[in-house]
Design an enzyme around this catalytic site. Structure first.
Site: not given
Ligand code: IPM
Ligand code: MN
Length: 365
Positions: A141, A187, A219, A243, A247
């Site tokens: 990042y 990884k 993975d 990240d 999700d």
């Molecule tokens: C998150 C989001 C951010 C990230 C983006 C919007 C920059 O996806 O907070 O998870 O990738 O960290």
């Molecule tokens: Mn995210």
């Protein structure tokens, strides 16, 4: 007690959920004798529209000068084609770096009343209570060099010892207070940076022999999260992997609109719901403020050291759901559909009621 909170409502439904959160915070403040001093600032697309940048220095100063920051959400279709550094999302990355928020806590809690909303079978999900602890200011990042030309695109995956040590320590401390299990996700079978990560995490582990440490490739971790999420307690991981995994973890709970997050550094803290700005439903009273309420609970716990208030906020959310009330995103035919304002009112009512009951219990015992 005076507490300064910078409010960054942002774009889309951000302002609606932050407005609701302020009503809740005021209700809590009234009970606990707190005076909140709010400083409301633009961030994201709305800041770009007004100032030509998604994050101004003035906003950063406001954050530096506060006890906590509450963010709604940023982004929207309108700003999708801007250059990378002017996009609303760039404000988030800048805030994280400038405030030193290396520690990103994303709990994936399953609300029993919402268990049927998940894409996983209830028996797979039941009892899941995990935290993704994502390193937030290092990795690809922010690593340099980065860039692209006509023939190449490149980023640098890099961690310093200090960066891995401090998040690992936080992780072990956190696990110690919970299920005493850490899964460090990397990884290391392919990436040198991940080999380094693993080496340092194991060194820090020597100071926490009471916490069980397991390594897992990313993975496999993605697969295990869907196969058997109950096996996890604290998942400690690099920025990029965190990240993606967060999700997955959010989705399997069936309630993306319900999950809070905290981003902590040495001196500053920022709280925000995990969900996005949902521009398609903005301004219609359909937004779900519960993830922001839960983020406020984390603020009371982690920034203001008031875990009891945090617990009552969580109980008030739980109770409201158990009473059958739902916003559109978590609505099912056997529940009662309510607006953003209505669910806010209900949670505040329940907060006051639970608070009063507990106070009465203290008086009677
Ligand atoms: C998150 C989001 C951010 C990230 C983006 C919007 C920059 O996806 O907070 O998870 O990738 O960290
Ligand atoms: Mn995210």
């Amino acid at each position: 007690m005076n507490l300064k909170v910078t409010l960054l409502p942002g774009d889309g439904i951000g302002p609606e959920v932050v407005d609701s959160a302020v009503l809740l915070m005021n209700a809590v403040a009234e009970k606990l004798n707190i005076d909140f001093v709010y400083n409301r600032q633009l961030v994201g697309g709305c800041s770009y529209d007004k100032h030509g940048t998604p994050l101004t220095d003035e906003v950063l100063s406001a954050c530096y000068d506060s006890d906590a920051v509450l963010l709604g959400a940023v982004g929207g279709y309108k700003w999708e084609n801007l250059p990378q550094n002017l996009k609303p999302e760039a404000a988030l990355l800048k805030l994280r770096k400038a405030l030193g928020l290396f520690n990103n806590i994303r709990p994936a809690k399953v609300y029993s009343s919402l268990i049927n909303a998940s894409s996983l079978k209830p028996e797979v999900l039941e009892g899941t209570d995990l935290i993704i602890l994502r390193e937030l200011t290092g990795d690809v990042y922010f690593g340099e060099p980065r860039g692209f030309d006509n023939d190449h695109g490149w980023n640098t995956m890099i961690y310093t010892r200090e960066e891995v040590e401090r998040i690992a320590r936080y992780g072990f401390e956190l696990a110690r207070k919970r299920g005493k299990k850490i899964t460090s996700v990397d990884k290391a079978n392919v990436l040198d940076c991940s080999q380094f990560w693993r080496m340092v995490v194991h060194e820090i582990h020597k100071d926490y022999p009471d916490v069980e440490l397991k390594d897992m490739y990313v993975d496999n971790a993605a697969m295990q999260l869907v196969r058997n999420p109950k096996q996890f307690d604290v998942i400690l991981t690099q920025n990029l992997f965190g990240d993606i995994l967060s999700d997955i973890a959010a989705m399997i709970t069936g309630s993306l609109g319900m999950l809070p997050s905290a981003s902590l550094g040495k001196s500053y803290a920022l709280y925000e719901p995990v969900h996005g700005s949902a521009p398609d439903i903005a301004g219609q009273g359909k937004a779900n403020p519960l993830a922001t309420f839960s983020s406020v609970a984390m603020m009371f716990d982690l920034s203001f050291k008031m875990p009891k208030a945090a617990g009552i906020i969580e109980s008030a959310i739980d109770k409201t759901l158990n009473m059958g009330f739902r916003t559109a995103d978590i609505y099912s035919p056997d529940s009662i559909l309510v607006s953003t304002n209505k669910i806010t009112e209900l949670v505040i009512e329940n907060f006051n009621q639970i608070y009063n009951e507990q106070e009465l219990n203290v008086l009677l015992n």
